[in-house]
Design an enzyme around this catalytic site. Structure first.
Site, PDB file in Angstrom:
ATOM      1  CD1 TRP A  26       0.438   0.582   3.218  1.00 43.06           C
ATOM      2  CD2 TRP A  26      -0.165  -1.358   3.367  1.00 43.06           C
ATOM      3  NE1 TRP A  26       1.017  -0.001   4.256  1.00 43.06           N
ATOM      4  CE2 TRP A  26       0.566  -1.168   4.394  1.00 43.06           C
ATOM      5  CE3 TRP A  26      -0.686  -2.758   2.889  1.00 43.06           C
ATOM      6  CZ2 TRP A  26       0.866  -2.139   5.013  1.00 43.06           C
ATOM      7  CZ3 TRP A  26      -0.242  -3.919   3.789  1.00 43.06           C
ATOM      8  CH2 TRP A  26       0.429  -3.716   4.865  1.00 43.06           C
ATOM      9  NE  ARG A  27       5.771   2.173   4.325  1.00 44.17           N
ATOM     10  CZ  ARG A  27       6.332   1.801   5.197  1.00 44.17           C
ATOM     11  NH1 ARG A  27       7.474   1.026   4.778  1.00 44.17           N
ATOM     12  NH2 ARG A  27       6.192   2.176   6.393  1.00 44.17           N
ATOM     13  CD  GLU A  45      -2.691   3.565   8.616  1.00 43.74           C
ATOM     14  OE1 GLU A  45      -2.838   3.265   9.726  1.00 43.74           O
ATOM     15  OE2 GLU A  45      -1.440   3.602   8.130  1.00 43.74           O
ATOM     16  CB  THR A  51      -3.879  -6.982  12.290  1.00 42.99           C
ATOM     17  OG1 THR A  51      -5.137  -7.294  12.795  1.00 42.99           O
ATOM     18  CG2 THR A  51      -3.345  -8.336  11.844  1.00 42.99           C
ATOM     19  N   GLY A  89      -9.871 -11.068  12.497  1.00 43.07           N
ATOM     20  CA  GLY A  89     -10.551 -10.879  13.683  1.00 43.07           C
ATOM     21  C   GLY A  89     -10.976  -9.157  13.786  1.00 43.07           C
ATOM     22  CE1 TYR A  90     -10.043  -7.056  18.999  1.00 49.22           C
ATOM     23  CE2 TYR A  90      -8.337  -7.692  17.390  1.00 49.22           C
ATOM     24  CZ  TYR A  90      -8.969  -7.712  18.735  1.00 49.22           C
ATOM     25  OH  TYR A  90      -7.805  -7.863  19.955  1.00 49.22           O
ATOM     26  CE1 TYR A 125      -1.343   6.082  13.966  1.00 48.60           C
ATOM     27  CE2 TYR A 125      -3.065   4.238  13.288  1.00 48.60           C
ATOM     28  CZ  TYR A 125      -1.711   4.918  13.306  1.00 48.60           C
ATOM     29  OH  TYR A 125      -0.808   4.314  12.275  1.00 48.60           O
ATOM     30  CG  ASP A 143       1.532   3.777  15.574  1.00 46.12           C
ATOM     31  OD1 ASP A 143       2.422   4.614  16.166  1.00 46.12           O
ATOM     32  OD2 ASP A 143       1.589   2.895  14.788  1.00 46.12           O
ATOM     33  CB  CYS A 195      12.557   2.476  18.307  1.00 41.84           C
ATOM     34  SG  CYS A 195      12.738   3.356  19.976  1.00 41.84           S
ATOM     35  CB  CYS A 201      20.492   2.731  20.680  1.00 39.56           C
ATOM     36  SG  CYS A 201      19.126   2.645  21.846  1.00 39.56           S
ATOM     37  CB  CYS A 210      18.040   8.863  21.369  1.00 41.89           C
ATOM     38  SG  CYS A 210      16.627   8.001  22.440  1.00 41.89           S
TER      39      CYS A 210
HETATM   40  S1  SF4 Z   1      18.527   5.681  20.015  1.00 43.89           S
HETATM   41 FE1  SF4 Z   1      16.497   6.070  20.951  1.00 43.89          FE
HETATM   42  S2  SF4 Z   1      15.089   6.079  19.356  1.00 43.89           S
HETATM   43 FE2  SF4 Z   1      16.905   4.986  18.630  1.00 43.89          FE
HETATM   44  S3  SF4 Z   1      16.351   2.998  18.794  1.00 43.89           S
HETATM   45 FE3  SF4 Z   1      17.379   3.808  20.496  1.00 43.89          FE
HETATM   46  S4  SF4 Z   1      15.773   4.545  22.067  1.00 43.89           S
HETATM   47 FE4  SF4 Z   1      14.784   4.225  19.971  1.00 43.89          FE
END
Ligand code: SF4
Length: 368
Positions: A26-27, A45, A51, A89-90, A125, A143, A195, A201, A210
Site C-alpha cells: 500500500w506504500r 490503516e 494486526t 478478527g475484530y 489515530y 500509535d 525502536c 540503538c 535520543c
Molecule cells: S536511539 Fe532512541 S529512538 Fe533510537 S532505537 Fe534507541 S531508544 Fe529508540
C-alpha cells in the site's frame, strides 16, 4: 518536553526512511505527493488497527483483488465483505470500512480531518494517519510505535499518552517541513524495527539526539501502563447437527459480533475425562485458548449429532451446504474447520449432560 524543534531532531529519521523503508503493497513511491490511491491507504490503516504488518499483507492483497476500488467495496454485500475479512478478527473493522466506503462514494472524500473523523471506525489515530499518508495533511498520528519512539527520544516521564496534546503541537511543523506521509510512516517504521520493545540503538538514525539512550533508560522508557487482567472463561463450543443441518446463532444487528454467525456455547468448567458411553454420537477435539482484549476463552470444541432438529429459541438450523459460506469470527471458523478432521479417541459426556439439562429446563445453549 524538548524545546528543540521537531523538524531538527527528526530530520535524520526522515532521511533514513527515504533510503531504508520496507516495501509494502500500500506504500506510494513518491512520498512528497498525495497518495495515488487513498482507498488503499484507508484499507491498510483499518486492517493495521489491531494486526501486525506481516499478517495484514496477504489479507490486503486478497482484499484489493476482490474489492479493487472504493466503488466495488461500497456496492458489495456485507456477507461478501465479512467473508473476505475472515481470519483478521475484530470484524467491526470490516463493517465500518464498508460503511465508510459507502459514505465516501456518495459524498466524496472529505476535505478536512473532521470529515475523516466522521467516517465509521476512524478514530483520532486512523483519521490522522489517513490524512497524512493519503493526502499529505500535517496531522500528527500517534500509535503505539510513534509514542514509544517519541517517549524515548524526548525521555518523556509517565504514560506517553498523557503527553499526546503537546506532542501533536510539537510534531505539526515537522510534518509540514519533512513531509507528512514520510514522517508519519518513518515514526511507525522506526518503532516497528530499531525502536521496538528492546531498543537497538546502535544503527538507529536518532542515535545522536535520543535522550533515553543518552541517559541509559531505553529499558525503562516508555513507562508501561498495566492493563486490567483478562477474565478466563472455560466453555464448550457446540456444533449440533441433525439431518444434515447445523444449529447456529444468527448474526446480531449490532455490537462487536454483528454480521457474524456463531456456534452455541455452554460456559462453565466441565470434567474432560471419559465416562460412560454417550447415548448420542459425540466428537471432541483438542481445545485451545481464544484471546480477546478483555477475555480469554478456554475453548473445548465438540460436535453432537441429534436424531432430528429440536426447536430452540434464538437459533436457526442451517443446511450443511451453506455452512462453509457463512461469515464467522475466528473462534467459530476454527470449529467449522475441525468438523472435517479426525476427533479425539475419548470424549466427555459432561457437555452433553449440561446441554440436556439446559434443554429440560427450557433453555438453549447461548452464544458467547
Ligand atoms: S536511539 Fe532512541 S529512538 Fe533510537 S532505537 Fe534507541 S531508544 Fe529508540
Amino acid at each position: 518536553m524538548s524545546t528543540a524543534p521537531a523538524s531538527l531532531l527528526l530530520e535524520p529519521l526522515a532521511r533514513w526512511f527515504n533510503q531504508h523503508r520496507r516495501s509494502m503493497p500500500w506504500r506510494a513511491e513518491n512520498l512528497d505527493a498525495p497518495h495515488p490511491n487513498p482507498y488503499a491507504v484507508l484499507v491498510s490503516e483499518v486492517m493495521l488497527q489491531q494486526t501486525q504488518v506481516a499478517t495484514v499483507i496477504p489479507y490486503f492483497e486478497r482484499w484489493m483483488q476482490r474489492f479493487p476500488s472504493l466503488e466495488s467495496l461500497a456496492m458489495a454485500e456485507q456477507q461478501d465483505v465479512l467473508n473476505h475479512w475472515a481470519g483478521l478478527g475484530y470484524y467491526h473493522r470490516a463493517r465500518n470500512l464498508h460503511a465508510a466506503a459507502k459514505a465516501i462514494q456518495i459524498e466524496g472524500w472529505p476535505h478536512g480531518i473532521e470529515g475523516l473523523q466522521a467516517l465509521a471506525g476512524l478514530g483520532p489515530y486512523t483519521s490522522a494517519a489517513l490524512a497524512a499518508i493519503a493526502f499529505q495533511w500535517p496531522e500528527p498520528a500517534l500509535d503505539g510505535n510513534a509514542f514509544r519512539v517519541l517517549a524515548r527520544l524526548l525521555a518523556l516521564e509517565g504514560d506517553p499518552k498523557t503527553h499526546a496534546r503537546q506532542l501533536r503541537i510539537w510534531l505539526r511543523p515537522a510534518l509540514e517541513t519533512l513531509g507528512a506521509s514520510r514522517l508519519t510512516q518513518a515514526l511507525m517504521e522506526l518503532g516497528a524495527t530499531y525502536c521496538g520493545r528492546r531498543a537497538q540503538c546502535q544503527d538507529c538514525p536518532l542515535h545522536a539526539a535520543c535522550e533515553a539512550r543518552r541517559q541509559q533508560r531505553t529499558q525503562s522508557l516508555p513507562v508501561v501502563v498495566a492493563r486490567p487482567k483478562a477474565v478466563e472463561v472455560p466453555l464448550w463450543l457446540l456444533a449440533i447437527e441433525a439431518q444434515a443441518h447445523w444449529y447456529l446463532l444468527p448474526p446480531a444487528n449490532q455490537g462487536l459480533l454483528s454480521g457474524l454467525w456463531r456456534w452455541p456455547a455452554l460456559e462453565g468448567s466441565f470434567s474432560t475425562s471419559a465416562t460412560t458411553p454417550s447415548p448420542l454420537p459425540l466428537r471432541q477435539w483438542k481445545g485451545w485458548t481464544q484471546v480477546y482484549t478483555h477475555r480469554r476463552e478456554l475453548v473445548q470444541p465438540l460436535a453432537i449429532a441429534l436424531p432430528e432438529p429440536w426447536t430452540w429459541p434464538g437459533g436457526r438450523w442451517v443446511p450443511d451446504q451453506e455452512l462453509a459460506h457463512l461469515p464467522m469470527g475466528r473462534r467459530d471458523q476454527r470449529l467449522r474447520s475441525l468438523l472435517g478432521t479426525p476427533s479425539l479417541q475419548s470424549v466427555s459426556r459432561a457437555p452433553l449432560e449440561a446441554l440436556l439439562t439446559a434443554l429440560s429446563e427450557g433453555g438453549a445453549p447461548h452464544g458467547a
